[in-house]
Design a protein around this motif. Structure first.
Motif, mmCIF file in Angstrom:
data_model
loop_
_atom_site.group_PDB
_atom_site.id
_atom_site.type_symbol
_atom_site.label_atom_id
_atom_site.label_comp_id
_atom_site.label_asym_id
_atom_site.label_seq_id
_atom_site.Cartn_x
_atom_site.Cartn_y
_atom_site.Cartn_z
ATOM 1 N N SER A 1 36.340 42.938 33.867
ATOM 2 C CA SER A 1 37.431 42.195 34.500
ATOM 3 C C SER A 1 36.852 40.884 35.004
ATOM 4 O O SER A 1 35.741 40.857 35.541
ATOM 5 C CB SER A 1 38.012 42.979 35.676
ATOM 6 O OG SER A 1 38.545 44.208 35.234
ATOM 7 N N ASN B 1 37.893 48.263 49.111
ATOM 8 C CA ASN B 1 38.374 49.372 48.289
ATOM 9 C C ASN B 1 37.384 49.752 47.201
ATOM 10 O O ASN B 1 37.734 50.432 46.234
ATOM 11 C CB ASN B 1 39.742 49.036 47.697
ATOM 12 C CG ASN B 1 40.846 49.237 48.709
ATOM 13 O OD1 ASN B 1 41.325 50.347 48.887
ATOM 14 N ND2 ASN B 1 41.224 48.167 49.407
ATOM 15 N N GLY B 2 36.146 49.306 47.339
ATOM 16 C CA GLY B 2 35.086 49.748 46.449
ATOM 17 C C GLY B 2 34.922 48.982 45.156
ATOM 18 O O GLY B 2 34.172 49.403 44.275
ATOM 19 N N VAL B 3 35.632 47.855 45.019
ATOM 20 C CA VAL B 3 35.470 47.044 43.816
ATOM 21 C C VAL B 3 34.219 46.180 43.991
ATOM 22 O O VAL B 3 34.084 45.478 44.989
ATOM 23 C CB VAL B 3 36.704 46.144 43.559
ATOM 24 C CG1 VAL B 3 36.493 45.283 42.309
ATOM 25 C CG2 VAL B 3 37.970 46.990 43.420
ATOM 26 N N HIS B 4 33.295 46.276 43.045
ATOM 27 C CA HIS B 4 32.074 45.481 43.087
ATOM 28 C C HIS B 4 32.411 44.073 42.600
ATOM 29 O O HIS B 4 32.888 43.898 41.478
ATOM 30 C CB HIS B 4 31.014 46.138 42.193
ATOM 31 C CG HIS B 4 29.687 45.490 42.259
ATOM 32 N ND1 HIS B 4 28.931 45.253 41.142
ATOM 33 C CD2 HIS B 4 28.959 45.031 43.312
ATOM 34 C CE1 HIS B 4 27.805 44.668 41.503
ATOM 35 N NE2 HIS B 4 27.798 44.519 42.801
ATOM 36 N N MET C 1 45.244 47.225 41.336
ATOM 37 C CA MET C 1 44.625 48.300 42.112
ATOM 38 C C MET C 1 45.686 49.084 42.898
ATOM 39 O O MET C 1 45.682 50.316 42.896
ATOM 40 C CB MET C 1 43.597 47.702 43.080
ATOM 41 C CG MET C 1 42.871 48.704 43.936
ATOM 42 S SD MET C 1 41.752 47.882 45.115
ATOM 43 C CE MET C 1 42.930 47.115 46.228
ATOM 44 N N ASN D 1 36.915 44.359 47.928
ATOM 45 C CA ASN D 1 35.586 44.839 48.315
ATOM 46 C C ASN D 1 35.687 46.098 49.182
ATOM 47 O O ASN D 1 34.954 47.068 48.967
ATOM 48 C CB ASN D 1 34.851 43.714 49.051
ATOM 49 C CG ASN D 1 33.422 44.067 49.370
ATOM 50 O OD1 ASN D 1 32.630 44.353 48.494
ATOM 51 N ND2 ASN D 1 33.096 44.046 50.645
ATOM 52 N N THR E 1 42.254 51.600 37.990
ATOM 53 C CA THR E 1 40.883 51.629 38.499
ATOM 54 C C THR E 1 40.139 50.391 38.031
ATOM 55 O O THR E 1 39.968 50.176 36.830
ATOM 56 C CB THR E 1 40.145 52.894 38.014
ATOM 57 O OG1 THR E 1 40.863 54.037 38.464
ATOM 58 C CG2 THR E 1 38.723 52.941 38.549
ATOM 59 N N ILE E 2 39.732 49.586 38.986
ATOM 60 C CA ILE E 2 38.937 48.387 38.707
ATOM 61 C C ILE E 2 37.595 48.597 39.395
ATOM 62 O O ILE E 2 37.525 48.648 40.617
ATOM 63 C CB ILE E 2 39.609 47.107 39.269
ATOM 64 C CG1 ILE E 2 41.053 46.960 38.808
ATOM 65 C CG2 ILE E 2 38.762 45.873 38.956
ATOM 66 C CD1 ILE E 2 41.252 46.480 37.416
ATOM 67 N N GLU E 3 36.547 48.746 38.607
ATOM 68 C CA GLU E 3 35.232 49.009 39.193
ATOM 69 C C GLU E 3 34.499 47.744 39.583
ATOM 70 O O GLU E 3 33.819 47.695 40.599
ATOM 71 C CB GLU E 3 34.378 49.826 38.215
ATOM 72 C CG GLU E 3 34.949 51.214 37.997
ATOM 73 C CD GLU E 3 34.133 52.048 37.029
ATOM 74 O OE1 GLU E 3 33.020 51.622 36.648
ATOM 75 O OE2 GLU E 3 34.614 53.124 36.660
ATOM 76 N N GLU E 4 34.634 46.697 38.767
ATOM 77 C CA GLU E 4 33.892 45.460 39.013
ATOM 78 C C GLU E 4 34.712 44.277 38.528
ATOM 79 O O GLU E 4 35.409 44.360 37.520
ATOM 80 C CB GLU E 4 32.560 45.503 38.260
ATOM 81 C CG GLU E 4 31.682 44.283 38.458
ATOM 82 C CD GLU E 4 30.348 44.429 37.760
ATOM 83 O OE1 GLU E 4 29.388 44.860 38.417
ATOM 84 O OE2 GLU E 4 30.285 44.134 36.550
#
Length: 158
Positions: free
Chosen positions: A5, A135-138, A92, A133, A97-100
């Protein structure tokens, strides 16, 4: 499957079209933007900038979330691009789910302040980045694949 992303005010251009799609072996680029999705001229320009063999979707955020959650792109290598963090917050919140997120070029305007040479943010952008950030998104900043990925939140502390 979401491979990467990116936030980039230019959406699909040389860095994204050539460097990132090749490096990540992307098979589909998804531009998430409510305004661009309804602008045939902009969509046409994005199609011309998209590399041969790579599919392009230009979708409003609601449709993007619906398609992703329905598994429409599960068999593809998907790169999601938006101009600002607001679209990723909405994705989100819709359950995607957006990890990074890689923060690329964000253009300067009267409402922005500079955090790097090519990244300019509004106060609202800063709040959205903080929310992502939290919410855990790198969040990283990496203009091109050969650059070192840096923790984007460090740029906002200044």
């Amino acid at each position: 499957m979401i491979i990467a992303s990116r936030i980039d005010g230019r959406l699909v251009h040389g860095q994204v079209a050539n460097l990132w799609t090749t490096k990540l072996n992307i098979t589909r680029i998804m531009v998430v933007d409510d305004d661009v999705a309804t602008n045939d001229v902009e969509k046409s320009g994005l199609k011309m900038a998209t590399p041969t063999g790579v599919k392009l979707s230009v979708l409003p955020v609601e449709k993007a979330a619906t398609n992703i959650l329905a598994g429409k792109y599960d068999s593809q290598r998907l790169l999601i691009i938006a101009k600002n963090p607001e679209y990723f917050v909405t994705l989100m919140e819709k359950g995607v789910t957006i990890e990074e997120i890689n923060i690329g070029n964000m253009s300067q305007s009267d409402e922005t302040h500079s955090v790097t040479r090519s990244i300019n943010v509004t106060d609202d952008d800063v709040e959205k980045f903080k929310l992502l950030n939290e919410n855990g998104v790198h969040l990283i900043s990496q203009m091109v694949p050969n650059d070192k990925a840096e923790n984007f939140m460090n740029f906002l502390k200044g």
